[in-house]
Design a protein around this motif. Structure first.
Motif, mmCIF file in Angstrom:
data_model
loop_
_atom_site.group_PDB
_atom_site.id
_atom_site.type_symbol
_atom_site.label_atom_id
_atom_site.label_comp_id
_atom_site.label_asym_id
_atom_site.label_seq_id
_atom_site.Cartn_x
_atom_site.Cartn_y
_atom_site.Cartn_z
ATOM 1 N N GLU A 70 -16.807 -43.165 -17.748
ATOM 2 C CA GLU A 70 -15.961 -41.196 -17.697
ATOM 3 C C GLU A 70 -15.320 -40.830 -16.554
ATOM 4 O OE1 GLU A 70 -14.774 -39.420 -20.415
ATOM 5 O OE2 GLU A 70 -15.484 -40.983 -21.549
ATOM 6 N N LEU A 71 -16.638 -41.767 -15.942
ATOM 7 C CA LEU A 71 -15.953 -40.354 -14.497
ATOM 8 C C LEU A 71 -16.162 -41.722 -12.947
ATOM 9 C CD1 LEU A 71 -19.588 -38.319 -14.427
ATOM 10 C CD2 LEU A 71 -16.970 -37.129 -14.961
ATOM 11 N N LYS A 72 -16.243 -42.770 -13.167
ATOM 12 C CA LYS A 72 -16.349 -43.715 -12.343
ATOM 13 C C LYS A 72 -15.167 -45.094 -12.879
ATOM 14 C CE LYS A 72 -19.408 -43.335 -8.451
ATOM 15 N NZ LYS A 72 -19.793 -43.866 -7.487
ATOM 16 N N GLY A 73 -14.426 -44.721 -13.778
ATOM 17 C CA GLY A 73 -13.826 -45.389 -14.309
ATOM 18 C C GLY A 73 -14.672 -47.043 -14.495
ATOM 19 N N ILE A 74 -15.748 -47.486 -14.346
ATOM 20 C CA ILE A 74 -16.133 -48.617 -14.836
ATOM 21 C C ILE A 74 -16.185 -48.613 -15.730
ATOM 22 C CG2 ILE A 74 -18.641 -49.762 -14.331
ATOM 23 C CD1 ILE A 74 -18.813 -47.763 -11.893
ATOM 24 N N PRO A 75 -16.096 -50.040 -16.616
ATOM 25 C CA PRO A 75 -15.925 -49.792 -18.562
ATOM 26 C C PRO A 75 -17.281 -50.178 -18.199
ATOM 27 C CG PRO A 75 -14.850 -51.964 -16.544
ATOM 28 C CD PRO A 75 -15.196 -51.488 -15.853
ATOM 29 N N PHE A 76 -17.139 -50.394 -19.669
ATOM 30 C CA PHE A 76 -18.996 -49.886 -20.336
ATOM 31 C C PHE A 76 -18.254 -52.094 -21.585
ATOM 32 C CE2 PHE A 76 -22.025 -49.582 -23.930
ATOM 33 C CZ PHE A 76 -23.164 -49.677 -23.428
ATOM 34 N N GLU A 77 -18.639 -52.869 -20.213
ATOM 35 C CA GLU A 77 -17.938 -54.066 -21.050
ATOM 36 C C GLU A 77 -18.713 -55.113 -20.687
ATOM 37 O OE1 GLU A 77 -14.433 -54.582 -20.189
ATOM 38 O OE2 GLU A 77 -13.112 -53.260 -20.728
ATOM 39 N N ALA A 78 -19.417 -55.689 -21.485
ATOM 40 C CA ALA A 78 -20.155 -56.989 -21.468
ATOM 41 C C ALA A 78 -19.928 -57.799 -19.410
ATOM 42 C CB ALA A 78 -20.715 -57.579 -22.128
ATOM 43 N N ASP A 79 -18.675 -58.118 -19.401
ATOM 44 C CA ASP A 79 -18.508 -58.942 -18.296
ATOM 45 C C ASP A 79 -18.610 -58.168 -17.155
ATOM 46 O OD1 ASP A 79 -18.323 -61.365 -20.021
ATOM 47 O OD2 ASP A 79 -15.489 -60.473 -20.121
ATOM 48 N N TYR A 80 -17.738 -56.983 -17.346
ATOM 49 C CA TYR A 80 -18.466 -56.460 -16.115
ATOM 50 C C TYR A 80 -19.707 -56.032 -15.854
ATOM 51 C CZ TYR A 80 -17.845 -52.710 -12.336
ATOM 52 O OH TYR A 80 -18.439 -52.184 -11.296
ATOM 53 N N TYR A 81 -20.832 -56.337 -16.544
ATOM 54 C CA TYR A 81 -22.264 -55.770 -16.124
ATOM 55 C C TYR A 81 -23.188 -57.043 -15.604
ATOM 56 C CZ TYR A 81 -21.603 -50.260 -17.106
ATOM 57 O OH TYR A 81 -21.614 -49.195 -16.582
ATOM 58 N N GLN A 82 -22.272 -57.902 -15.932
ATOM 59 C CA GLN A 82 -22.852 -58.737 -16.110
ATOM 60 C C GLN A 82 -23.493 -59.794 -14.582
ATOM 61 O OE1 GLN A 82 -23.369 -61.964 -18.531
ATOM 62 N NE2 GLN A 82 -24.633 -63.116 -17.299
ATOM 63 N N GLY A 83 -25.050 -59.765 -14.803
ATOM 64 C CA GLY A 83 -25.737 -59.210 -13.478
ATOM 65 C C GLY A 83 -26.233 -58.074 -12.808
ATOM 66 N N ARG A 84 -26.049 -57.327 -13.692
ATOM 67 C CA ARG A 84 -26.567 -55.647 -13.159
ATOM 68 C C ARG A 84 -27.810 -55.650 -14.087
ATOM 69 N NH1 ARG A 84 -21.886 -52.926 -10.369
ATOM 70 N NH2 ARG A 84 -20.882 -54.816 -9.996
ATOM 71 N N ALA A 85 -28.240 -54.244 -14.300
ATOM 72 C CA ALA A 85 -29.658 -54.245 -15.051
ATOM 73 C C ALA A 85 -29.751 -52.499 -14.544
ATOM 74 C CB ALA A 85 -30.532 -54.439 -14.454
ATOM 75 N N CYS A 86 -30.172 -52.145 -15.495
ATOM 76 C CA CYS A 86 -30.709 -50.990 -15.537
ATOM 77 C C CYS A 86 -31.930 -51.048 -15.947
ATOM 78 C CB CYS A 86 -30.531 -50.408 -16.765
ATOM 79 S SG CYS A 86 -28.972 -49.503 -17.223
ATOM 80 N N ILE A 87 -33.124 -50.453 -14.532
ATOM 81 C CA ILE A 87 -33.929 -50.748 -13.924
ATOM 82 C C ILE A 87 -35.421 -49.192 -14.623
ATOM 83 C CG2 ILE A 87 -35.626 -51.727 -12.484
ATOM 84 C CD1 ILE A 87 -32.825 -53.322 -11.841
ATOM 85 N N VAL A 88 -36.219 -49.568 -14.860
ATOM 86 C CA VAL A 88 -36.885 -48.792 -14.938
ATOM 87 C C VAL A 88 -38.881 -48.888 -13.931
ATOM 88 C CG1 VAL A 88 -38.436 -47.262 -16.343
ATOM 89 C CG2 VAL A 88 -36.176 -48.426 -17.829
ATOM 90 N N VAL A 89 -38.265 -47.932 -13.189
ATOM 91 C CA VAL A 89 -39.235 -48.311 -12.172
ATOM 92 C C VAL A 89 -41.092 -47.728 -12.415
ATOM 93 C CG1 VAL A 89 -40.442 -48.221 -9.725
ATOM 94 C CG2 VAL A 89 -37.590 -48.744 -10.226
ATOM 95 N N PHE A 90 -41.774 -48.347 -13.050
ATOM 96 C CA PHE A 90 -42.906 -47.486 -13.737
ATOM 97 C C PHE A 90 -43.947 -47.137 -12.577
ATOM 98 C CE2 PHE A 90 -41.600 -49.320 -17.934
ATOM 99 C CZ PHE A 90 -41.765 -47.523 -18.423
#
Length: 241
Positions: A221-241
């Motif tokens: 919504e705010l940065k125009g980064i599409p929520f698509e698998a190809d775009y997120y390839q190699g990126r991650a959502c990381i929980v640091v415990f």
């Protein structure tokens, strides 16, 4: 009051308040609705004029204190007080009742003398112990020694994403600890759990996957980064415990 969608630098207290021109809800509120019930959300919501008081939680205080010292998302000195290791135990309800009746033992008197003074000096602050402060310092050292963490924690810290949902008219709020320069999303969580299986259960039970999902919507919504698998390839959502 916020009316325009955007990425804001907000104190945590403002972020968690009704800071928009129309009703707003954060990831925590949405997760409460979904993982517990709408009634659980409404009982403590600041949209509810008859809301219940949220119960104090030492683990919540510890997590907030850790974030304040490790990430600077709150003013530690202004919001927390450290209880000395030699402080007497806080008065029990039985001792408080006895004092109201004019009966105070020597042990209870020493406890009241310390805690009456400490509470007045640090009114409005949350308390953590010296031992907990030591644990947070050890966490800080562990993070500083980890090469992955030093890479992840380069980027934009503690940004509040706020936008309006077209379907409901609600303002949605998302705030992660770090939008990494690598393109990853990272969030720091304190826990006493260590095994991978139990950590996976922690993620499910607290809805951390939902927290990250809302953040990706905010990015779109705010940065125009599409929520698509190809775009997120190699990126991650990381929980640091």
């Amino acid at each position: 009051m916020i009316s325009e969608p955007g990425i804001y630098d907000l104190p945590m207290s403002v972020y968690h308040s009704q800071c928009c021109v129309a009703p707003s809800v954060s990831s925590g509120g949405l997760r409460t609705v979904y993982l517990q019930s709408p009634a659980d959300f409404w009982a403590f919501s600041d949209l509810n004029d008859n809301r219940m008081q949220s119960p104090a939680s030492p683990s919540l205080f510890f997590g907030r204190a850790a974030h304040a010292l490790l990430l600077g998302d709150e003013d530690f000195e202004g919001n927390f007080a450290v209880v000395p290791s030699d402080a007497p135990r806080a008065p029990t309800q039985a001792q408080i009742n006895a004092r109201d009746e004019g009966r105070v033992s020597d042990t209870a008197r020493r406890s009241f003398e310390f805690w009456d003074s400490f509470n007045i000096e640090h009114e409005g602050k949350d308390f953590i112990t010296e031992s907990e402060l030591g644990i947070i310092r050890d966490m800080s050292f562990a993070l500083s020694e980890n090469p992955i963490m030093s890479l992840l924690f380069e980027g934009e810290a503690e940004k509040s994403f706020i936008w309006r949902d077209d379907k409901t008219g609600l303002y949605l709020k998302s705030r992660l600890d770090m939008l990494c320069a690598t393109g990853d999303l990272a969030d720091l969580k304190t826990t006493s759990v260590r095994s991978p299986d139990r950590l996976s259960a922690e993620i499910r039970s607290h809805g951390y996957d939902m927290q990250f999902a809302l953040a990706t919507v905010g990015l779109e919504e705010l940065k125009g980064i599409p929520f698509e698998a190809d775009y997120y390839q190699g990126r991650a959502c990381i929980v640091v415990f």
